[in-house]
Design an enzyme around this catalytic site. Structure first.
Site, PDB file in Angstrom:
ATOM      1  N   LYS A  31      12.293 -27.649   4.867  1.00  0.00           N
ATOM      2  CA  LYS A  31      13.493 -27.861   5.697  1.00  0.00           C
ATOM      3  C   LYS A  31      14.274 -29.066   5.170  1.00  0.00           C
ATOM      4  CE  LYS A  31      11.544 -25.689   9.816  1.00  0.00           C
ATOM      5  NZ  LYS A  31      12.353 -24.570  10.267  1.00  0.00           N
TER       6      LYS A  31
ATOM      7  N   LYS B   1       0.494 -19.408   5.059  1.00  0.00           N
ATOM      8  CA  LYS B   1      -0.424 -19.703   6.143  1.00  0.00           C
ATOM      9  C   LYS B   1      -0.767 -18.409   6.878  1.00  0.00           C
ATOM     10  CE  LYS B   1       0.960 -20.572  10.140  1.00  0.00           C
ATOM     11  NZ  LYS B   1       1.591 -20.719  11.437  1.00  0.00           N
TER      12      LYS B   1
ATOM     13  N   HIS C 214       2.194 -27.647  10.479  1.00  0.00           N
ATOM     14  CA  HIS C 214       3.562 -28.168  10.493  1.00  0.00           C
ATOM     15  C   HIS C 214       3.655 -29.589  11.059  1.00  0.00           C
ATOM     16  CE1 HIS C 214       4.389 -24.106   9.468  1.00  0.00           C
ATOM     17  NE2 HIS C 214       4.481 -23.614  10.682  1.00  0.00           N
TER      18      HIS C 214
ATOM     19  N   LYS D 157       5.545 -22.858  23.028  1.00  0.00           N
ATOM     20  CA  LYS D 157       6.417 -21.685  23.062  1.00  0.00           C
ATOM     21  C   LYS D 157       7.023 -21.594  24.452  1.00  0.00           C
ATOM     22  CE  LYS D 157       4.640 -19.254  19.256  1.00  0.00           C
ATOM     23  NZ  LYS D 157       5.579 -19.550  18.175  1.00  0.00           N
TER      24      LYS D 157
ATOM     25  N   ARG E 275       0.819  -1.228   0.000  1.00  0.00           N
ATOM     26  CA  ARG E 275       0.000   0.000   0.000  1.00  0.00           C
ATOM     27  C   ARG E 275       0.841   1.261   0.000  1.00  0.00           C
ATOM     28  NH1 ARG E 275      -5.624  -0.924   2.620  1.00  0.00           N
ATOM     29  NH2 ARG E 275      -6.006   1.185   1.918  1.00  0.00           N
TER      30      ARG E 275
ATOM     31  N   ASP F 160      -1.816 -22.830  14.968  1.00  0.00           N
ATOM     32  CA  ASP F 160      -0.571 -22.218  14.502  1.00  0.00           C
ATOM     33  C   ASP F 160       0.479 -23.265  14.103  1.00  0.00           C
ATOM     34  OD1 ASP F 160       1.111 -19.826  14.169  1.00  0.00           O
ATOM     35  OD2 ASP F 160       2.240 -20.595  15.878  1.00  0.00           O
TER      36      ASP F 160
ATOM     37  N   ASP G  42       3.992 -24.493   3.350  1.00  0.00           N
ATOM     38  CA  ASP G  42       4.212 -24.875   4.737  1.00  0.00           C
ATOM     39  C   ASP G  42       5.732 -24.954   4.843  1.00  0.00           C
ATOM     40  OD1 ASP G  42       4.880 -26.419   7.042  1.00  0.00           O
ATOM     41  OD2 ASP G  42       2.763 -26.913   7.198  1.00  0.00           O
ATOM     42  N   HIS G  43       6.332 -23.979   5.505  1.00  0.00           N
ATOM     43  CA  HIS G  43       7.796 -23.886   5.379  1.00  0.00           C
ATOM     44  C   HIS G  43       8.503 -25.082   6.019  1.00  0.00           C
ATOM     45  CE1 HIS G  43       7.597 -22.116   9.419  1.00  0.00           C
ATOM     46  NE2 HIS G  43       8.894 -22.323   9.531  1.00  0.00           N
TER      47      HIS G  43
ATOM     48  N   GLU H 262       9.868 -24.494  21.125  1.00  0.00           N
ATOM     49  CA  GLU H 262      10.476 -23.186  20.849  1.00  0.00           C
ATOM     50  C   GLU H 262      10.787 -22.496  22.168  1.00  0.00           C
ATOM     51  OE1 GLU H 262       8.762 -21.103  17.175  1.00  0.00           O
ATOM     52  OE2 GLU H 262       7.006 -21.875  18.201  1.00  0.00           O
TER      53      GLU H 262
HETATM   54  C1  BG6 Z   1       5.281 -20.406  12.187  1.00  0.00           C
HETATM   55  C2  BG6 Z   1       4.440 -20.125  13.385  1.00  0.00           C
HETATM   56  O1  BG6 Z   1       4.500 -20.983  11.165  1.00  0.00           O
HETATM   57  O2  BG6 Z   1       6.325 -21.302  12.531  1.00  0.00           O
HETATM   58  C3  BG6 Z   1       5.275 -19.538  14.500  1.00  0.00           C
HETATM   59  O3  BG6 Z   1       3.394 -19.199  13.045  1.00  0.00           O
HETATM   60  C4  BG6 Z   1       6.455 -20.438  14.790  1.00  0.00           C
HETATM   61  O4  BG6 Z   1       4.497 -19.348  15.674  1.00  0.00           O
HETATM   62  C5  BG6 Z   1       7.210 -20.776  13.511  1.00  0.00           C
HETATM   63  O5  BG6 Z   1       7.315 -19.750  15.692  1.00  0.00           O
HETATM   64  C6  BG6 Z   1       8.279 -21.813  13.759  1.00  0.00           C
HETATM   65  O6  BG6 Z   1       9.085 -21.945  12.619  1.00  0.00           O
HETATM   66  P1  BG6 Z   1      10.603 -22.401  12.719  1.00  0.00           P
HETATM   67  O7  BG6 Z   1      11.040 -22.569  11.314  1.00  0.00           O
HETATM   68  O8  BG6 Z   1      11.316 -21.317  13.458  1.00  0.00           O
HETATM   69  O9  BG6 Z   1      10.584 -23.683  13.500  1.00  0.00           O
END
Ligand code: BG6
Length: 482
Positions: free
Chosen positions: A177, A143, A235, A330, A46, A230, A172-173, A211
């Protein structure tokens, strides 16, 4: 090997994800010679700004969020030259003609929707209305892909109105990996594991994504989501699928995704007493900078979970008798993502119980110190008689291949290059996402209807005690989070 020349438009081009991941990732691919010099990246958002200001913003982002290595300034300048910027209104007409003016013929066109899902439909519609896409164009969506089955279906329909499934790349990252792909190589490239990969030999499987960070500045989003939406629905579910799926006939997108879908559809509903939800408390040593969850999200009555542990089953021939335990949270004691395949005891110990008994565990570590290890039982060396100990057989590729043997590629870099190559294997298909929500929805509804309140857990712990009990009731233990 460089990919084909492309025009990549990043909607949300000034946002967090673009600055932290997408553009630093593209820069790394540029330095590695994989992003061709003719490729163009167009940031769209924007705010009004010109190309020079955008390049400056991204240059700073690369310095801040790059991999920490010294940045080659010549390469950075050349990379920044490939960037331009268009101020655009996703819901209005501003900027679309200017964007059309940037797009070239005969190159791959990809549009990255790094924006709130509420805008996916609008963007798709405008891209189509302004004739910016063709049959070969790709769109990439981030996502959260919905917050329940109904909203995910709606998003799928909104996109399907303008694009074929083969054009849609749902990120989905976790699938990008390195070790996740290595998991498939280990499973399907070796004779050793697959014959044992079933309930007859596997006692249980545990997946932990721990985490140390809290919810940080994302309280607003997170408090409406929680760990189930989340992390688990996407994941952890994806990891579970890759572990549990039948061998696909080929390593191609639909063969792999068909098998994953079957796993999700075979998941049993989770019993309420097989779920533990938690919320982190303040760090007693540092309550100012590490406040409790409710303070962090500014919602003193929040019932959202920042930790979840659950047990589930896959109702099929291969896995019916093997429980799957999933855990994520977390502000836990360590950052550690690990999948452990815990094999059964040997049927009989010829050395006598006093020699000790150990189980084989195949542990697949996603981060940090990624790698794959198999714990095997051997004789304790020395004169002490026949005593058994556990030693790890290390399949960590970085060690095996030497320090220069493996290039460290971030998940986003790999996934963006896959979009340009047109390879959807590591992306979620629409039906997979819907099936995952269909499994998740009743679980969330269950605790909402019961008025379930998450259990507090100490910061820097392994989660609430009840999570340990969940395992102990079954005479099992979680692996230590290290
Ligand atoms: C994200 C979540 O998809 O993945 C976050 O929204 C999370 O809350 C993160 O911290 C974790 O990703 P990675 O690659 O750091 O394990």
């Amino acid at each position: 090997i460089p990919v084909d020349p492309f025009d990549l438009v990043i909607f949300g081009g000034t946002g967090d994800l673009a600055r932290r991941k997408i553009l630093p990732g593209l820069f790394r691919r540029y330095c590695a010679g994989q992003m061709p010099p003719e490729a163009r990246v167009i940031g769209a958002a924007r705010a009004e700004m010109d190309d020079a200001a955008y390049r400056e913003m991204i240059g700073e982002a690369i310095a801040e969020f790059g991999d920490g290595k010294a940045v080659d300034q010549d390469k950075l300048s050349a990379f920044l030259e490939t960037l331009s910027y268009v101020a655009i209104d996703a819901r209005g007409e501003t900027g679309w003609r200017a964007l059309a003016g940037h797009m070239r013929r005969k190159v791959v066109r990809a549009f990255y929707f790094s924006v709130a899902p509420g805008l996916f439909g609008d963007l798709a519609e405008r891209l189509n209305a302004h004739g910016l896409t063709d049959d070969d164009s790709r769109i990439v969506v981030e996502k959260p892909f919905g917050r329940d089955l109904a909203s995910a279906r709606q998003l799928n329909q909104d996109l399907a109105a303008f694009f074929d499934e083969r054009q849609i790349y749902r990120i989905d990252h976790y699938l990008g990996k390195e070790t996740v792909q290595n998991l498939m190589a280990v499973r399907f490239g070796n004779m050793l594991f697959e014959p044992l990969w079933n309930s007859q030999f596997v006692d249980h499987i545990q997946i932990t994504v721990a985490e140390t960070v809290g919810v940080g500045g994302r309280g607003d989003y997170y408090d409406k989501s929680g760990a189930m939406r989340d992390m688990v629905q996407n994941h952890l579910m994806q990891l579970l699928c890759l572990i549990a799926m039948e061998p696909p006939a080929r390593f191609d997108p639909d063969a792999v995704r068909d098998e994953k879908l079957k796993v999700i559809r075979a998941l049993e509903p989770v019993q309420p007493h097989h779920i533990v939800r938690g919320q982190y408390s303040a760090d007693p040593d540092d309550p100012e900078s590490l406040p409790d969850y409710r303070t962090a999200v500014e919602n003193p009555k929040s019932r959202t979970e920042s930790f979840i542990a659950l047990k589930t089953h896959i109702a099929n021939w291969r896995w019916a008798a093997t429980p799957f335990y999933l855990r994520t949270g977390k502000r836990m004691v360590a950052r550690s993502s690990e999948i452990s395949i815990v094999f059964k005891d040997t049927p009989h110990s010829i050395f006598g119980e006093e020699a000790g008994r150990h189980r084989n565990v195949l542990s697949i570590r996603l981060q940090p110190n990624e790698g794959i290890k198999l714990s095997v039982t051997i004789k304790e060396p020395g004169p002490g008689g026949m005593r058994l100990i556990d030693v790890p057989l290390d399949m960590t590729f970085a060690d095996a291949l030497g320090p220069d043997g493996a290039e460290n590629v971030d998940a986003y870099e790999r996934l963006i290059m896959d979009v340009i190559r047109g390879n959807q294997t590591l992306f979620m298909r629409g039906d997979e996402v819907e099936a995952a929500w269909a499994w998740t929805d009743p679980i969330i509804e269950g605790w909402t209807n019961r008025g379930d309140v998450p259990k507090p857990y100490d910061s820097h712990s392994a989660g609430p005690d009840a999570a340990a009990q969940l395992m102990r009731r079954d005479n099992r233990d979680w692996r230590e989070v290290t």
